[in-house]
Each structure stands twice: as C-alpha cells, then as structure tokens.
Design a protein around this motif. Structure first.
Motif, short mmCIF file in Angstrom:
data_model
loop_
_atom_site.label_atom_id
_atom_site.label_comp_id
_atom_site.label_asym_id
_atom_site.label_seq_id
_atom_site.Cartn_x
_atom_site.Cartn_y
_atom_site.Cartn_z
N ASN A 22 0.98 21.24 0.72
CA ASN A 22 1.93 22.02 -0.08
C ASN A 22 1.59 23.51 -0.06
OD1 ASN A 22 3.30 19.67 -0.78
ND2 ASN A 22 2.35 19.52 -2.80
N LEU A 23 0.33 23.83 -0.31
CA LEU A 23 -0.06 25.24 -0.38
C LEU A 23 0.03 25.92 0.98
CD1 LEU A 23 -3.10 25.01 -2.84
CD2 LEU A 23 -0.82 25.92 -3.31
N ALA A 24 -0.28 25.19 2.04
CA ALA A 24 -0.14 25.77 3.38
C ALA A 24 1.29 26.20 3.63
CB ALA A 24 -0.60 24.75 4.43
N SER A 25 2.24 25.38 3.24
CA SER A 25 3.65 25.71 3.46
C SER A 25 4.12 26.81 2.51
CB SER A 25 4.51 24.47 3.28
OG SER A 25 5.87 24.78 3.41
N MET A 26 3.77 26.69 1.24
CA MET A 26 4.23 27.67 0.25
C MET A 26 3.72 29.08 0.53
SD MET A 26 3.80 25.40 -3.22
CE MET A 26 4.80 23.93 -3.49
N LEU A 27 2.51 29.17 1.09
CA LEU A 27 1.90 30.47 1.36
C LEU A 27 1.94 30.83 2.85
CD1 LEU A 27 -1.11 29.98 -1.05
CD2 LEU A 27 0.86 31.50 -1.41
N SER A 77 3.86 12.39 -6.30
CA SER A 77 4.02 13.42 -5.26
C SER A 77 4.82 14.60 -5.79
CB SER A 77 4.69 12.81 -4.02
OG SER A 77 3.91 11.77 -3.46
N LYS A 78 5.87 14.33 -6.57
CA LYS A 78 6.67 15.40 -7.18
C LYS A 78 5.82 16.21 -8.16
CE LYS A 78 11.21 13.14 -6.90
NZ LYS A 78 12.32 12.54 -7.69
N LEU A 79 5.02 15.54 -8.94
CA LEU A 79 4.16 16.22 -9.91
C LEU A 79 3.16 17.13 -9.21
CD1 LEU A 79 3.51 13.30 -12.42
CD2 LEU A 79 5.04 15.26 -12.74
N LEU A 80 2.61 16.67 -8.11
CA LEU A 80 1.66 17.49 -7.36
C LEU A 80 2.35 18.69 -6.72
CD1 LEU A 80 -0.56 14.73 -5.73
CD2 LEU A 80 -1.26 16.40 -7.47
N TYR A 81 3.62 18.53 -6.35
CA TYR A 81 4.37 19.65 -5.81
C TYR A 81 4.57 20.72 -6.89
CZ TYR A 81 7.83 22.25 -3.12
OH TYR A 81 8.50 23.25 -2.45
N GLN A 82 4.91 20.28 -8.10
CA GLN A 82 5.07 21.22 -9.20
C GLN A 82 3.76 21.96 -9.49
OE1 GLN A 82 6.58 18.84 -12.43
NE2 GLN A 82 8.47 18.33 -11.35
N LEU A 83 2.65 21.22 -9.46
CA LEU A 83 1.35 21.84 -9.67
C LEU A 83 1.05 22.83 -8.54
CD1 LEU A 83 -1.35 22.00 -11.23
CD2 LEU A 83 -2.15 20.09 -9.81
N TYR A 102 0.84 -1.19 0.00
CA TYR A 102 0.00 0.00 0.00
C TYR A 102 0.88 1.25 0.00
CZ TYR A 102 -3.86 -3.14 0.99
OH TYR A 102 -4.79 -4.14 0.91
N TYR A 103 0.45 2.28 -0.75
CA TYR A 103 1.26 3.47 -0.95
C TYR A 103 0.44 4.73 -0.71
CZ TYR A 103 4.29 0.05 -3.15
OH TYR A 103 5.08 -1.04 -3.39
N LEU A 104 1.14 5.79 -0.29
CA LEU A 104 0.53 7.10 -0.06
C LEU A 104 1.25 8.16 -0.89
CD1 LEU A 104 0.16 7.24 3.84
CD2 LEU A 104 -1.72 7.35 2.20
N LEU A 105 0.50 9.16 -1.32
CA LEU A 105 1.12 10.37 -1.84
C LEU A 105 1.68 11.15 -0.66
CD1 LEU A 105 -1.67 11.46 -4.35
CD2 LEU A 105 0.52 10.37 -4.91
N SER A 106 2.73 11.93 -0.89
CA SER A 106 3.37 12.63 0.22
C SER A 106 3.75 14.05 -0.19
CB SER A 106 4.61 11.88 0.70
OG SER A 106 5.56 11.80 -0.35
N SER A 107 3.95 14.87 0.82
CA SER A 107 4.44 16.23 0.64
C SER A 107 5.83 16.32 1.24
CB SER A 107 3.50 17.23 1.34
OG SER A 107 4.09 18.52 1.38
#
Length: 199
Positions: free
Chosen positions: A93-98, A176-182, A27-32
């Motif tokens: 991601n957005l919480a941290s970036m902003l 997860s990397k792709l979602l970070y770029q988005l 089992y796998y999870l997406l991560s930040s």
C-alpha cells in the motif's frame, strides 16, 4: 446368519467412517487493492517491527462472540502468519501511495537504513457478526539507528461485514480494507515529514 452379521458390521463401519470425515480447511490472505507498480525510488521506507496480540498469533481465524468471549475457527485459517500478512500489505500500500519501489521489511542492515521507518503495534483486529475493527498504535521514525520519532498515533478504523458472504472471505476482505485506511494515514504522515523541494 454369520454373513448377515458380517454385512451389518461392514455397513456400520462404513457409516462411522463417513461421519468421521473432517471438513476441508479454507485458507485466506490479506490483500492490497493496488495493481500498478510504483515508478519512483524515493522515499526509502522501512516497515516493522510489527507487534501482534498473542490471541491473534495462530493459524486459525479468531472471531468475537460478544463481551470477552472469542471463537477460534476450526476450518477457516490464515495462509501465512497474520503479522507477516499485515507487514506485506502495508508495504504494498505505502509503495503505491508514495510512488516508491524502495520499501523494505524489518530488520534491515544499518548500511541500508531507510529514510523513514514505520513501527506498528496492533492492539485489536477483530470481527463479529456485523463489523470488523482495527485499533493500532503506530510510530513514524527516521530510519537510522536509533531512529528519532517524528510522530506517534493511535488509529481506530472499522468497516461493516456483508451478511451474504462466507465468513472467512468477508473477514479477510474487511481486514484488508482496514489496513488500506491505516496505510492512508501513515502515507499522509510521511508526506508531511518529507522536505519540500525548493523552488
């Protein structure tokens, strides 16, 4: 003679039982990649709704095999619905970036409408033997109901898949990397929409 036949039957049954053992699922999870908590409370951001293609709405990972053919993995699975994972990681991601702790998932109460709302439609989130790709249409709106659209974009990102990692691990990391770029694109749009402080 009967005892020999009994032993042979027992050995045959044990052999069949051994061959029929089902491999254990992974089992796998997406991560930040974000590790530090944000300290601010503005802007207030809402994430969702998130629309996923039907072929991705399943527990099993889905891989491209070339052309229009898909492979549904038998033992490599998501630990949560993929749409929920996308929403969770975008929020982190957005919480941290902003630098804001004021991030909430759709749906939210009208009395707690965020300043900005991010709507996302995943058009494709795919992996083959070499690369992972994300195609997404997203819109940034004011958070009130009905929200006023600030911007709408179609984003496409891709990243290579390492050949020396297990497939499930590599795909979860690549997505997860792709979602970070988005998230970086969305965060830039939110910063551009925020009012500038007067001197």
């Amino acid at each position: 003679m009967r005892s020999l036949q009994g032993l042979l039957c027992l050995a045959l049954l044990l052999s069949i039982a051994g061959c029929g053992t089902t491999p254990q699922s992974s089992y796998y999870l997406l991560s930040s990649p974000i590790s530090e908590l944000p300290s601010g409370t503005e802007p207030a951001i809402g994430i969702g709704p998130i629309a996923m293609p039907e072929y991705l709405n399943r527990n099993s990972m889905v891989f491209l095999r070339g052309g229009n053919e898909l492979e549904i993995a038998s033992f490599e699975r998501w630990a949560e619905p993929l749409g929920d994972g996308v929403q969770r990681v975008l929020a982190m991601n957005l919480a941290s970036m902003l630098d804001t702790q004021n991030v909430r998932a759709f749906p939210w109460a009208r009395s707690r409408a965020p300043e900005y709302a991010v709507r996302l439609r995943i058009a494709g989130l795919d992996a083959d033997g070499n690369r992972a790709r994300l195609v997404a249409e997203w819109a940034l709106l004011t958070g009130d109901d009905p929200g006023v659209e600030i911007t709408r974009r179609l984003s496409r990102n891709d990243t290579p898949l390492p050949a020396d990692q297990p497939r499930g691990d590599a795909v979860a990391e690549a997505y997860s990397k792709l979602l970070y770029q988005l998230s970086e694109e969305i965060a830039a749009a939110i910063r551009a929409a925020m009012p500038t402080a007067e001197g």
